[in-house]
Design an enzyme around this catalytic site. Structure first.
Site, PDB file in Angstrom:
ATOM      1  CB  VAL A  77       2.126  -9.422   4.531  1.00 13.51           C
ATOM      2  CG1 VAL A  77       3.392  -8.710   4.046  1.00 13.51           C
ATOM      3  CG2 VAL A  77       2.355 -10.043   5.903  1.00 13.51           C
ATOM      4  CB  CYS A  78       1.979  -6.699   0.702  1.00 12.63           C
ATOM      5  SG  CYS A  78       2.370  -5.798  -0.813  1.00 12.63           S
ATOM      6  CB  THR A  79      -1.937  -6.211  -2.166  1.00 12.91           C
ATOM      7  OG1 THR A  79      -1.289  -7.419  -2.567  1.00 12.91           O
ATOM      8  CG2 THR A  79      -1.191  -5.013  -2.736  1.00 12.91           C
TER       9      THR A  79
END
Length: 274
Positions: free
Chosen positions: A153-155
């Protein structure tokens, strides 16, 4: 109560273990007060596709973004029969980038060899530190090599990239660093959730909830997923459309770019072996 309504209620109470347990406890207390033994929970109406046995591991590291973890955790832990474990270097409390402290279930060394899903949350400086931490990266490579599905998720996708798990794969990340994915051999995608083979990546922060529902649809069915979304009342109507970088005011976008320019530069250096 007619047969159709009784069947519907049985299905609904089977969707989430929490709801089923609450309904069963309430019924049991009522019958005990009436001097009757509590009934066994009737699971006969549950479609066989609603029960699984997946082993899911979410990674914790200092400085992770809490919603990257908790957003998908809400839905993943609501998959009947699935087991979700939080793994970290030690069993000490792990602090998020905003100071939320989470207790791991297992250490990296205690993680089972075979898992169904490995999920890595993102962050900023904490993520950068994790990318350069040998013990964390060794675990990501080891668990990622054997997991049925590898996700982020995300970075968190930067961590997967640094572990060599995104080579030749379509992937996404937070919009601020998505341009760096090719440095890890990945093919950037603008989709909110990207599935390429056994690798699934979600975009920034709130996209983790979309990822959780994506896994419900993948591992259960549409009706189950509809019920999860309904129970969560997941129907976002934010007071601004700036959450989409393509719709955000130019000055707001530039403000965020400038604010996190140092993080972007450091990730770029790491991605190039600097």
């Amino acid at each position: 109560m007619n047969t159709e309504r009784r069947h519907f209620l049985r299905q609904l109470t089977c969707v989430l273990p929490g709801l089923a347990a609450l309904a069963q406890t309430t019924s049991a207390h009522a019958q005990q007060r009436a001097g009757q033994p509590p009934p066994a929970h009737d699971m006969s109406a549950m479609p066989p596709t609603w029960m699984g046995s997946e082993l899911i591991v979410q990674v914790l590291y200092p400085g992770f973004t809490a919603l990257d973890l908790i957003g998908p955790h809400y839905f993943l832990s609501s998959l009947m029969g699935a087991k979700v474990l939080l793994a970290a270097r030690t069993k000490d409390l792990v602090s998020s980038d905003a100071g939320v402290k989470i207790m791991p279930d297992i250490t990296f060394a205690e993680c089972p060899e075979k898992i169904d899903l490995l999920c890595v949350p993102g962050g900023t400086t904490g993520t950068l530190a994790a990318m350069q931490d040998k013990e964390t990266m060794d675990f990501i490579r080891r668990a990622g090599a054997s997991a049925r599905v590898v996700s982020s998720v995300c970075t968190g996708s930067l961590i997967l990239g640094a572990a060599g798990l995104l080579k030749g794969r379509k992937a996404t990340s937070h919009w601020l660093v998505k341009d760096l994915l090719p440095n890890f051999g990945a093919i950037p995608s603008d989709d909110r959730v990207v599935e390429d083979g056994r690798v699934i990546t979600a975009a920034g922060v709130t996209a983790g909830m979309d990822f959780g529902l994506h896994m419900s649809l993948k591992w259960r069915d549409r009706e189950y997923t509809d019920c999860l979304a309904l129970l969560a009342e997941y129907d976002p109507h934010p007071p601004t459309t700036a959450g989409d970088p393509a719709k955000a005011p130019a000055h707001s976008r530039q403000l965020m770019v400038d604010m996190l320019a140092g993080f972007h530069q450091k990730v770029e250096a790491v991605s190039k072996g600097g």
